[in-house]
Design a protein around this motif. Structure first.
Motif, PDB file in Angstrom:
ATOM      1  N   MET A 263      20.988  10.416   4.451  1.00 20.91           N
ATOM      2  CA  MET A 263      22.240   9.880   3.926  1.00 20.91           C
ATOM      3  C   MET A 263      23.319   9.839   5.011  1.00 20.91           C
ATOM      4  SD  MET A 263      22.155   8.886   0.776  1.00 20.91           S
ATOM      5  CE  MET A 263      23.927   8.784   0.534  1.00 20.91           C
ATOM      6  N   LEU A 264      24.051   8.717   5.017  1.00 24.40           N
ATOM      7  CA  LEU A 264      25.267   8.591   5.817  1.00 24.40           C
ATOM      8  C   LEU A 264      26.418   8.521   4.817  1.00 24.40           C
ATOM      9  CD1 LEU A 264      26.598   8.159   8.592  1.00 24.40           C
ATOM     10  CD2 LEU A 264      26.258   5.704   8.283  1.00 24.40           C
ATOM     11  N   ASP A 265      27.231   9.577   4.783  1.00 24.82           N
ATOM     12  CA  ASP A 265      28.220   9.715   3.714  1.00 24.82           C
ATOM     13  C   ASP A 265      29.446   8.830   3.885  1.00 24.82           C
ATOM     14  OD1 ASP A 265      26.651  11.598   2.391  1.00 24.82           O
ATOM     15  OD2 ASP A 265      27.477  13.246   3.584  1.00 24.82           O
ATOM     16  N   TYR A 266      29.729   8.387   5.084  1.00 22.03           N
ATOM     17  CA  TYR A 266      30.924   7.570   5.318  1.00 22.03           C
ATOM     18  C   TYR A 266      30.650   6.651   6.503  1.00 22.03           C
ATOM     19  CZ  TYR A 266      31.442  11.597   8.415  1.00 22.03           C
ATOM     20  OH  TYR A 266      31.200  12.594   9.322  1.00 22.03           O
ATOM     21  N   PRO A 267      31.353   5.530   6.587  1.00 21.50           N
ATOM     22  CA  PRO A 267      31.132   4.609   7.711  1.00 21.50           C
ATOM     23  C   PRO A 267      31.361   5.326   9.041  1.00 21.50           C
ATOM     24  CG  PRO A 267      32.493   3.586   6.028  1.00 21.50           C
ATOM     25  CD  PRO A 267      32.388   5.033   5.657  1.00 21.50           C
ATOM     26  N   SER A 268      30.467   5.098   9.971  1.00 24.50           N
ATOM     27  CA  SER A 268      30.562   5.826  11.229  1.00 24.50           C
ATOM     28  C   SER A 268      29.678   5.166  12.265  1.00 24.50           C
ATOM     29  CB  SER A 268      30.129   7.287  11.017  1.00 24.50           C
ATOM     30  OG  SER A 268      30.100   7.984  12.239  1.00 24.50           O
ATOM     31  N   ALA A 269      29.871   5.584  13.501  1.00 18.25           N
ATOM     32  CA  ALA A 269      28.919   5.237  14.547  1.00 18.25           C
ATOM     33  C   ALA A 269      27.708   6.155  14.420  1.00 18.25           C
ATOM     34  CB  ALA A 269      29.557   5.394  15.916  1.00 18.25           C
ATOM     35  N   VAL A 270      26.538   5.625  14.710  1.00 19.92           N
ATOM     36  CA  VAL A 270      25.289   6.385  14.588  1.00 19.92           C
ATOM     37  C   VAL A 270      24.552   6.318  15.917  1.00 19.92           C
ATOM     38  CG1 VAL A 270      23.038   6.485  13.461  1.00 19.92           C
ATOM     39  CG2 VAL A 270      25.092   6.025  12.102  1.00 19.92           C
ATOM     40  N   GLU A 271      24.119   7.486  16.407  1.00 19.50           N
ATOM     41  CA  GLU A 271      23.338   7.545  17.644  1.00 19.50           C
ATOM     42  C   GLU A 271      21.899   7.922  17.316  1.00 19.50           C
ATOM     43  OE1 GLU A 271      23.931   9.216  22.121  1.00 19.50           O
ATOM     44  OE2 GLU A 271      24.178  10.684  20.509  1.00 19.50           O
ATOM     45  N   VAL A 272      20.973   7.170  17.867  1.00 22.51           N
ATOM     46  CA  VAL A 272      19.553   7.428  17.667  1.00 22.51           C
ATOM     47  C   VAL A 272      18.953   7.851  19.010  1.00 22.51           C
ATOM     48  CG1 VAL A 272      17.332   6.491  16.920  1.00 22.51           C
ATOM     49  CG2 VAL A 272      19.455   5.714  15.820  1.00 22.51           C
ATOM     50  N   ASP A 273      18.426   9.088  19.077  1.00 19.54           N
ATOM     51  CA  ASP A 273      17.791   9.605  20.284  1.00 19.54           C
ATOM     52  C   ASP A 273      16.282   9.594  20.095  1.00 19.54           C
ATOM     53  OD1 ASP A 273      20.230  10.134  21.546  1.00 19.54           O
ATOM     54  OD2 ASP A 273      20.395  12.092  20.574  1.00 19.54           O
ATOM     55  N   LEU A 274      15.589   9.079  21.113  1.00 23.04           N
ATOM     56  CA  LEU A 274      14.135   8.956  21.055  1.00 23.04           C
ATOM     57  C   LEU A 274      13.516   9.677  22.253  1.00 23.04           C
ATOM     58  CD1 LEU A 274      14.076   5.127  20.321  1.00 23.04           C
ATOM     59  CD2 LEU A 274      13.756   6.950  18.622  1.00 23.04           C
ATOM     60  N   THR A 275      12.474  10.470  21.997  1.00 20.78           N
ATOM     61  CA  THR A 275      11.720  11.123  23.071  1.00 20.78           C
ATOM     62  C   THR A 275      10.235  10.914  22.803  1.00 20.78           C
ATOM     63  OG1 THR A 275      13.429  12.815  23.354  1.00 20.78           O
ATOM     64  CG2 THR A 275      11.261  13.273  24.301  1.00 20.78           C
TER      65      THR A 275
END
Length: 435
Positions: free
Chosen positions: A292-304
């Motif tokens: 869940m994303l509770d409020y509008p925001s920037a989202v960072e996705v880290d991949l390894t």
């Protein structure tokens, strides 16, 4: 409260022109000595006794004798005065530069000031003792604050009215104008004899009000006057001061946001599985657990990715499970290592990340579409975080904050450039090699 000064009804006298015999009215009964007849335009001297001395006639009569006829009473800067003389002058070497001077007599004090008008720009001019401003506490007139704007020798083109000095004698003066807008210092030199005058810009509306004229009668200002106040001179320093404070607060806010810990929405390991029904290197689509994303925001996705001497092309889609809206990006990850001549080496990185801005609130999951060369199927560690600060937002706000003061600064600089374009001592023309 004292009443404002009223236009003077000072005594006047009559004098017969020695050339045309027409009657001339004059107002400085004790001081006037030189006269320019408004009827035949002769210029003569009369000291009250003996015959008048005629010097000649002004042949070229202007079609426009200005907006303040000789005899006009007024109140300028709180002092009752009267227009007693009109002079049209021009530079001797550049006669296209022509201006008007009005001689104003102040009966209460028995002294004079001049009101000069050039291309619709007005100045009031008064006499000063040699370098008086350096000793009388009037720090606005310190010579060091002024810059040379013009130097010329003037000549009288036409005159009308009365004067307490020989205006034709001014033709021999070398005049230097030094400016510190809205002020001017005028240096008049004849050989080793030097005299100084002070001057200050006057708005056309103030001149009109001082002499009971409508503003529409004033000549329309053309270009920038020599001492016309720069409209940004008071607002710009305060504006930049305020802007620096705002920028400082923005920087502090950005730092505060940057040091705040991020919120982890998803942290999981996903195994890559080959898809036997697809082309070589194509693997099964991986669907992450929901979050869940509770409020509008920037989202960072880290991949390894656990790569060993192989590469991985990884298209990723962040999918809103209610609306179906997707946010896509692709990362190419590769890592190679080994030993050569006894030295270990490596190339590439196992990590990659993507920052997605303005992601709406909602329930999401990730779809991953891995494509890799044949070999060991890697494991992909996925971490999704929010509350990340976006540097782009900071710079956008900073740009918006700076636009207005930068525009005001540009206007102020352009105003000064236009002012000095009329000068032979233009400091902005130094780089081009002109004087």
């Amino acid at each position: 409260m004292s009443e404002p000064a009223q236009p003077s009804a000072a005594p006047s006298a009559q004098l017969a022109c020695p050339d045309c015999q027409q009657s001339i009215t004059y107002y400085d009964v004790a001081g006037s000595e030189y006269y320019a007849c408004p009827h035949c335009h002769s210029y003569f001297q009369y000291r009250g006794e003996g015959p008048p001395k005629i010097f000649g006639n002004y042949k070229k009569v202007p079609t426009d004798l200005g907006v303040l006829p000789v005899g006009t009473p007024g109140v300028l800067a709180g002092h009752a005065c009267r227009v007693v003389g009109y002079v049209r002058r021009a530079e001797a070497q550049n006669p296209q530069y022509e201006w008007t001077e009005y001689q104003l007599f102040r009966p209460a004090t028995g002294d004079y000031v001049q009101l000069a008008q050039y291309h619709g720009h007005w100045m009031v001019i008064w006499a000063a003792q040699d370098k008086e401003w350096a000793h009388d506490g009037e720090t606005d007139f310190q010579l060091a604050k002024f810059r040379l704007y013009n130097r010329y020798q003037a000549r009288v083109c036409f005159a009308e009215g009365e004067f307490d000095w020989d205006i034709e004698g001014d033709d021999y003066l070398i005049v230097s104008e030094l400016i510190n807008p809205p002020l001017m210092l005028v240096k008049e030199q004849l050989g080793k004899q030097v005299s100084w005058h002070r001057a200050e810009h006057v708005e056309p509306a103030d001149v009109a009000a001082a002499f009971g004229r409508g503003e529409f009668t004033m000549p329309e200002p053309q270009g920038i006057g020599a001492v016309q106040p720069n409209p940004t001179r008071h607002t710009l320093p305060a504006l930049w001061h305020l802007t620096l404070w705002v920028v400082g607060l923005l920087v502090l806010a950005q730092i505060g946001l940057a040091v705040q810990p991020s919120t982890v929405l998803l942290n999981t390991n996903l195994a890559v599985e080959a898809d036997p029904a697809a082309a070589v290197g194509t693997n099964k689509v991986i669907v992450s657990p929901s979050f869940m994303l509770d409020y509008p925001s920037a989202v960072e996705v880290d991949l390894t990715a656990s790569l060993t001497n192989q590469w991985l092309e990884l298209p990723v889609s962040l999918v809103n499970e209610r609306t179906g809206q997707g946010f896509e990006f692709t990362k190419n990850i590769e890592f190679y290592n080994g030993v050569e001549d006894g030295e270990s080496w490596s190339e590439g990185e196992r990590d990659a990340s993507a920052l997605l801005s303005r992601v709406p609130a909602g329930r999401y999951h990730l779809n991953l579409y891995p494509f890799t060369e044949t070999g060991t199927a890697p494991t992909i560690s996925v971490a999704v975080r929010t509350d990340r600060t976006l540097p782009s937002n900071f710079f956008i706000v900073l740009l918006l904050v700076l636009i207005y003061p930068a525009w005001i600064g540009f206007r102020g600089a352009n105003f000064e450039t236009e002012r000095w374009n009329e000068s032979d001592y233009n400091p902005y023309a130094v780089e081009t090699g002109t004087e």
